[in-house]
Write a protein that holds these residues in place. Sequence first.
Motif, PDB file in Angstrom:
ATOM      1  N   SER A 519       0.834  -1.207   0.000  1.00 10.85           N
ATOM      2  CA  SER A 519       0.000   0.000   0.000  1.00 10.85           C
ATOM      3  C   SER A 519       0.866   1.255   0.000  1.00 10.85           C
ATOM      4  O   SER A 519       0.567   2.246  -0.688  1.00 10.85           O
ATOM      5  N   ASP A 523       1.013   4.370  -2.893  1.00  8.82           N
ATOM      6  CA  ASP A 523       0.840   5.797  -2.562  1.00  8.82           C
ATOM      7  C   ASP A 523       2.097   6.600  -2.903  1.00  8.82           C
ATOM      8  O   ASP A 523       2.014   7.706  -3.452  1.00  8.82           O
ATOM      9  N   ARG A 558      -8.099   1.209  -3.961  1.00 13.54           N
ATOM     10  CA  ARG A 558      -6.999   1.980  -3.369  1.00 13.54           C
ATOM     11  C   ARG A 558      -6.082   2.550  -4.449  1.00 13.54           C
ATOM     12  O   ARG A 558      -5.593   3.679  -4.333  1.00 13.54           O
TER      13      ARG A 558
END
Length: 727
Positions: A519, A523, A558
Amino acid sequence: MSFLPTSYDFWGVLASVLIAAVASHVTLDLARRVRRPERLVALAWWFGGSLVMGTGIWSMHFVGMLAFSLPISLGYTHGLTAASFAAAVATSGVALGIASLGRLSLARIAGGALVMGLGICAMHYMGMAALDMAPGIVWNMGWVAVSALIAVVASGVALWLFFWLRGFHGVRGYAYQAGAAVVMGVAISGMHYSGMAAASFPWDTVCLSVGALGGTGLSIVVGVACALLLLLTLALSALDARMQRKTARLSSSLQEANAQLQSANDELHRRAFSDALTGLPNRLLFEDRLAHALLRHERAVESISPRKAEKIGVLFIDLDGFKPVNDMFGHAAGDAVLKEAAGRLQQLARGSDTVARVGGDEFLLLVEDAGSVADCMTLAGRVVQALSQPFDVAGRNLQIACSIGVVVYPDQGERDKLVANADAAMYAAKRNGGNSCALFESHMDLSAGEQLGLLSDLRQAVARGQMVLHYQPKIDGERGQIHGVEALLRWQHPERGMVEPEKFIPLAERFGLINQLGSWVIDEACRQMQCWADQGLRMRVSINLSVHQLREPDLVRRIEQALQRNFIPPSQLLCEITESVAMEDIKATQRTFDDLARVGVYLSIDDFGTGYSSLSYLRQLPARQLKIDRSFVQDLEQSNDARAVVDAVIRLSHALGLRVVAEGVETAGQNDILLQMGCDELQGYHFARPMSAQALQALAQAGPAASGVAHGGRMPLEFSDSVLGQD
């Protein structure tokens, strides 16, 4: 003796029979209502039902009496008429009381029929006595006996029908109830008119109560009022029945939902604590059972009982040679081997032991009441022997082995390090050639302690800002310019320095930290693309997705949010997934790829040639790019086979509309061969080593004259116009 002639009004008689039938139908319906589990509700239905049923029976009797006529005027005294009504209500109460019982015995039906028959007779003859005649009525006792017999038999039949009709529902039940109501109505009317036939009136008799109750108008009022009361009660009963059915359906639906919820909870519990492939406990359940075993051991140590606290053994089992089985015969064969290995371990374990699968080809065996260290080593030897036997998979005999690390508590290591110490002992057995077992020794604690320390630091690395991305350029084969970069995760440890991914990525996958790192990579890559965009550099960045990330249900969401948050066009992000991971679950991979393609993210198959090497399967995926594994690239200059394989892959990929990237290009010879074959993009140390985002930005600003020394490669680099925003 001469008697007055008697007559009956036809419509009055018909009305009395209809009232009797309707009253019987309502009574049969009320018999269902009084048998309710709610005591107060059942009592209310009994009380109201007795009143309505009594009113119906009495109305039939009274309307029948009013239909009777003599040559003289008649009237009925108030007191005896009221008494006959009370007798009808009381008799109805007895009937419904018996109907509310669970079962009907012969004694109950006989006693109930007798009491009800006497009550009906009392109602009828008190009603007759309400005719105050002088001289009095002359009775024919034969007809009186017949009427009493009819009353008792009709009552017994009614009680039997109450219970018999419980077994019928729906249309069939209503049909039977209607038929039974007609029979009961005729029986009640028969009793009434038999009793009327028993009465004779002398020629000179007069009615002293002629001024009391009587008249055709009263008959109509009583009949209509009774009919309305019965119909209203029937409507209320039908409404109650409908509410009961609805409640029953809701209750049934609730029970079914509860059962489904319980089943789902059981399934979630099973999935949370068991391995999906083998059905064995997983790491969570193993650690829970190990903790309970240690608590029992501590209580035994602290106990004053002479019973000695038994030792606890932990065996860490890793299959040797399992990866070649997967690579050569496919994951179906690998799964079959794992399931068979799990079965053999369970056969060797006792009922009090726990066998768990904690990794791809790793198992743990918890041995309670282990006896001695020698006993645990003997068991480990039996496990080695059992797993070294051939595995019969799809008609093939597959041979593997295993390495086992053994820890015995409290002899070796601290209680919180048992699994880590067993793991260290297993690696010692593997270093000694495998197919053996090793008992944990103190000098092994260094590697175990280092691993635990690295894991502890890794858990905090993202929060402490120690993770960074380095970027390795991808070179366009036709123009020789930088076309994009691959983001590679690095760990800048404050004490250990730059930790290579080969050291911490397996640790993250093993202990469930890989999704957190993945994750962060998503990002950070999107954030860096925005920073470059602000400097005029439109860089396409590729990131690697692990099998663990593909299993996350919100992965696509996401990625989409990260792109939107940083205002990055989806086509600038390229997601890479290794061939072996893609083929592990082709359907799940295809769903994720389809969703990513829908968003607009580009997709690539990484390390092609190390797994199935099946373009027929991979073409099902909406990939734009295929990356040839470095192992083929390294042999290009020496091996004709390697050149043939790479050339075939490039040709087939182009035929399927896929761009081809070669990774691990380190020499000019490899570069030339790949360019001659038509490879679309190249990547490796021959061009540039992975570098920081700042170094890549500086390289772009330096322009075409950037030297190889500046970026760690062997040749000058320049950026394509599309990257520099000049196209």
